[in-house]
Write a protein that holds these residues in place. Structure first.
Motif, PDB file in Angstrom:
ATOM      1  N   SER A   1       0.835  -1.209   0.000  1.00 37.63           N
ATOM      2  CA  SER A   1       0.000   0.000   0.000  1.00 37.63           C
ATOM      3  C   SER A   1       0.865   1.252   0.000  1.00 37.63           C
ATOM      4  O   SER A   1       1.819   1.353   0.776  1.00 37.63           O
TER       5      SER A   1
ATOM      6  N   ARG B   1      -0.996   4.271  -0.119  1.00 44.32           N
ATOM      7  CA  ARG B   1      -2.079   5.231   0.097  1.00 44.32           C
ATOM      8  C   ARG B   1      -1.745   6.189   1.241  1.00 44.32           C
ATOM      9  O   ARG B   1      -1.178   5.780   2.255  1.00 44.32           O
TER      10      ARG B   1
ATOM     11  N   ARG C   1      -2.314   5.192   4.973  1.00 43.42           N
ATOM     12  CA  ARG C   1      -2.340   3.712   4.920  1.00 43.42           C
ATOM     13  C   ARG C   1      -2.035   3.084   6.280  1.00 43.42           C
ATOM     14  O   ARG C   1      -1.312   3.678   7.091  1.00 43.42           O
ATOM     15  N   VAL C   2      -2.565   1.863   6.450  1.00 42.89           N
ATOM     16  CA  VAL C   2      -2.257   1.120   7.676  1.00 42.89           C
ATOM     17  C   VAL C   2      -1.276  -0.016   7.391  1.00 42.89           C
ATOM     18  O   VAL C   2      -0.837  -0.710   8.313  1.00 42.89           O
ATOM     19  N   GLY C   3      -0.938  -0.210   6.115  1.00 44.32           N
ATOM     20  CA  GLY C   3      -0.074  -1.314   5.715  1.00 44.32           C
ATOM     21  C   GLY C   3       1.204  -1.464   6.530  1.00 44.32           C
ATOM     22  O   GLY C   3       1.575  -2.596   6.887  1.00 44.32           O
TER      23      GLY C   3
ATOM     24  N   PRO D   1      -3.314  -4.885   1.020  1.00 43.95           N
ATOM     25  CA  PRO D   1      -4.694  -4.573   1.370  1.00 43.95           C
ATOM     26  C   PRO D   1      -5.610  -5.037   0.240  1.00 43.95           C
ATOM     27  O   PRO D   1      -5.118  -5.457  -0.824  1.00 43.95           O
ATOM     28  N   GLU D   2      -6.910  -4.965   0.475  1.00 41.17           N
ATOM     29  CA  GLU D   2      -7.860  -5.236  -0.617  1.00 41.17           C
ATOM     30  C   GLU D   2      -8.504  -3.926  -1.033  1.00 41.17           C
ATOM     31  O   GLU D   2      -9.072  -3.214  -0.208  1.00 41.17           O
ATOM     32  N   TYR D   3      -8.375  -3.614  -2.318  1.00 40.53           N
ATOM     33  CA  TYR D   3      -9.064  -2.453  -2.895  1.00 40.53           C
ATOM     34  C   TYR D   3      -9.994  -2.989  -3.984  1.00 40.53           C
ATOM     35  O   TYR D   3      -9.516  -3.627  -4.951  1.00 40.53           O
ATOM     36  N   ASN D   4     -11.269  -2.716  -3.860  1.00 39.63           N
ATOM     37  CA  ASN D   4     -12.238  -3.127  -4.881  1.00 39.63           C
ATOM     38  C   ASN D   4     -12.031  -4.579  -5.319  1.00 39.63           C
ATOM     39  O   ASN D   4     -11.872  -4.891  -6.490  1.00 39.63           O
ATOM     40  N   HIS D   5     -11.997  -5.424  -4.317  1.00 38.74           N
ATOM     41  CA  HIS D   5     -11.905  -6.873  -4.494  1.00 38.74           C
ATOM     42  C   HIS D   5     -10.610  -7.353  -5.133  1.00 38.74           C
ATOM     43  O   HIS D   5     -10.560  -8.463  -5.693  1.00 38.74           O
TER      44      HIS D   5
ATOM     45  N   TYR E   1      -5.053  -7.930   4.346  1.00 41.21           N
ATOM     46  CA  TYR E   1      -5.935  -7.260   5.307  1.00 41.21           C
ATOM     47  C   TYR E   1      -6.944  -6.447   4.518  1.00 41.21           C
ATOM     48  O   TYR E   1      -6.760  -6.168   3.329  1.00 41.21           O
ATOM     49  N   GLY E   2      -8.043  -6.089   5.199  1.00 37.34           N
ATOM     50  CA  GLY E   2      -9.082  -5.324   4.511  1.00 37.34           C
ATOM     51  C   GLY E   2     -10.320  -5.245   5.375  1.00 37.34           C
ATOM     52  O   GLY E   2     -10.214  -5.200   6.605  1.00 37.34           O
ATOM     53  N   GLY E   3     -11.484  -5.246   4.735  1.00 32.87           N
ATOM     54  CA  GLY E   3     -12.747  -5.192   5.462  1.00 32.87           C
ATOM     55  C   GLY E   3     -13.136  -6.573   5.942  1.00 32.87           C
ATOM     56  O   GLY E   3     -12.289  -7.330   6.427  1.00 32.87           O
TER      57      GLY E   3
ATOM     58  N   SER F   1     -13.696  -9.250   4.428  1.00 33.83           N
ATOM     59  CA  SER F   1     -13.060 -10.392   3.757  1.00 33.83           C
ATOM     60  C   SER F   1     -11.599 -10.551   4.142  1.00 33.83           C
ATOM     61  O   SER F   1     -10.955 -11.519   3.744  1.00 33.83           O
TER      62      SER F   1
ATOM     63  N   PHE G   1      -9.663  -4.516   9.173  1.00 33.62           N
ATOM     64  CA  PHE G   1      -8.371  -3.919   9.517  1.00 33.62           C
ATOM     65  C   PHE G   1      -8.156  -2.691   8.640  1.00 33.62           C
ATOM     66  O   PHE G   1      -7.619  -2.753   7.539  1.00 33.62           O
ATOM     67  N   SER G   2      -8.626  -1.550   9.129  1.00 34.79           N
ATOM     68  CA  SER G   2      -8.512  -0.319   8.342  1.00 34.79           C
ATOM     69  C   SER G   2      -8.373   0.861   9.289  1.00 34.79           C
ATOM     70  O   SER G   2      -8.615   0.746  10.495  1.00 34.79           O
TER      71      SER G   2
HETATM   72  C1  LIG Z   1     -10.048   2.298  -2.920  1.00 33.75           C
HETATM   73  C2  LIG Z   1     -10.395   1.346  -1.800  1.00 33.75           C
HETATM   74  C3  LIG Z   1     -11.154   0.231  -2.078  1.00 33.75           C
HETATM   75  C4  LIG Z   1     -11.435  -0.694  -1.078  1.00 33.75           C
HETATM   76  N1  LIG Z   1     -12.122  -1.830  -1.400  1.00 33.75           N
HETATM   77  C5  LIG Z   1     -12.281  -2.793  -0.454  1.00 33.75           C
HETATM   78  C6  LIG Z   1     -12.863  -4.045  -0.808  1.00 33.75           C
HETATM   79  O1  LIG Z   1     -13.216  -4.308  -1.944  1.00 33.75           O
HETATM   80  N2  LIG Z   1     -12.993  -4.988   0.144  1.00 33.75           N
HETATM   81  C7  LIG Z   1     -12.579  -4.752   1.444  1.00 33.75           C
HETATM   82  O2  LIG Z   1     -12.728  -5.641   2.274  1.00 33.75           O
HETATM   83  N3  LIG Z   1     -12.014  -3.576   1.807  1.00 33.75           N
HETATM   84  C8  LIG Z   1     -11.854  -2.601   0.886  1.00 33.75           C
HETATM   85  N4  LIG Z   1     -11.259  -1.413   1.223  1.00 33.75           N
HETATM   86  C9  LIG Z   1     -10.806  -1.227   2.613  1.00 33.75           C
HETATM   87  C10 LIG Z   1      -9.316  -1.465   2.733  1.00 33.75           C
HETATM   88  O3  LIG Z   1      -8.960  -2.796   2.487  1.00 33.75           O
HETATM   89  C11 LIG Z   1      -8.847  -1.088   4.133  1.00 33.75           C
HETATM   90  O4  LIG Z   1      -9.185   0.262   4.369  1.00 33.75           O
HETATM   91  C12 LIG Z   1      -7.352  -1.267   4.297  1.00 33.75           C
HETATM   92  O5  LIG Z   1      -6.993  -0.995   5.624  1.00 33.75           O
HETATM   93  C13 LIG Z   1      -6.571  -0.359   3.346  1.00 33.75           C
HETATM   94  O6  LIG Z   1      -5.197  -0.576   3.499  1.00 33.75           O
HETATM   95  P1  LIG Z   1      -4.152   0.651   3.546  1.00 33.75           P
HETATM   96  O7  LIG Z   1      -4.653   1.584   4.624  1.00 33.75           O
HETATM   97  O8  LIG Z   1      -2.838   0.036   3.929  1.00 33.75           O
HETATM   98  O9  LIG Z   1      -4.163   1.277   2.201  1.00 33.75           O
HETATM   99  C14 LIG Z   1     -10.991  -0.463   0.249  1.00 33.75           C
HETATM  100  C15 LIG Z   1     -10.246   0.699   0.529  1.00 33.75           C
HETATM  101  C16 LIG Z   1      -9.934   1.570  -0.480  1.00 33.75           C
HETATM  102  C17 LIG Z   1      -9.095   2.786  -0.177  1.00 33.75           C
END
Ligand SMILES: Cc1cc2nc3c(=O)[nH]c(=O)nc-3n(C[C@H](O)[C@H](O)[C@H](O)COP(=O)(O)O)c2cc1C
Length: 197
Positions: A14, A16, A19-21, A84-88, A115-117, A119, A149-150
């Motif tokens: 990540s 971003r 970011r939390v990465g 992280p997961e962005y838009n699946h 990590y992500g939401g 999922s 984890f966000s």
């Molecule tokens: C553009 C964007 C799209 C995202 N899409 C998803 C998603 O599809 N599924 C999910 O579980 N989390 C999604 N998230 C949440 C991120 O996985 C979560 O915020 C994560 O902590 C981001 O990591 P980072 O802070 O290191 O960038 C999304 C976040 C961003 C910014």
């Protein structure tokens, strides 16, 4: 040869703002460094400017980034990608770093930490398996995933404190055991005969 530590590069994907990465990556790095068989380094893509315009003559910042990153990837026995997961899927920054390289990945194992939401970034991790298969790298079965984890769930990463619980540490150990097996097996195989893609 097997008595040399396994050089593993942990790639934090990540870039971003906010970011939390880095919290996840540094937690994983600690898990790897606790095991004497690993010599683990961190490549945080947030520290570099990598253009997504692949070119034989990249801009200066990308050239400087590649001068640091490429030899480290080339010298590694194994990789762990923290995504992280962005838009699946996984972020474009990670795909760009992967695409700048080719031979550096091949014939080597890759572990996935996501990590992500809800999922936990598992869809990003599964997409990475397809990409690394194309690069003749093998992803190991076990993963570590952090759900919900966000920054929204936890606040800024440097306030996170302890990232992983005992279950996460157990999952990391299983991943590292598999990664270590593949890393030694493939190191020996590459030495016996250069990988031919
Ligand atoms: C553009 C964007 C799209 C995202 N899409 C998803 C998603 O599809 N599924 C999910 O579980 N989390 C999604 N998230 C949440 C991120 O996985 C979560 O915020 C994560 O902590 C981001 O990591 P980072 O802070 O290191 O960038 C999304 C976040 C961003 C910014």
């Amino acid at each position: 040869m097997t008595d040399q530590p396994i050089r593993v590069e942990v790639l934090s994907g990540s870039v971003r703002e906010g970011r939390v990465g880095p919290a996840v990556a540094s937690w994983f790095l600690e898990q790897a460094r606790a095991l004497p068989e690993f010599d683990a380094g961190l490549i945080d893509l947030g520290d570099y400017e990598l253009s997504d315009r692949l070119s034989a003559n990249p801009p200066a910042a990308t050239g400087a980034a590649l001068a640091e990153i490429t030899p480290r990837l080339g010298a590694a026995d194994a990789f762990v990608v923290v995504t992280p997961e962005y838009n699946h899927s996984f972020p474009a920054s990670l795909k760009t770093a992967i695409d700048w390289h080719h031979a550096e990945w091949q014939g080597k194992p890759v572990g996935l930490v996501s990590y992500g939401g809800v999922s936990g970034g598992l869809r990003a991790a599964e997409h990475l398996r397809q990409v690394f298969a194309e690069l003749n790298a093998t992803t190991v079965r076990n993963t570590v995933s952090f759900h919900r984890f966000s920054a929204k769930d936890h606040g800024p990463w440097d306030d996170f404190g302890d990232v992983g619980d005992q279950d996460a540490a157990t999952a990391a150990r299983a991943l590292l055991d598999q990664l270590g097996w593949w890393a030694l097996a493939l190191r020996e195989a590459r030495a016996a005969r250069p990988y031919r893609a």
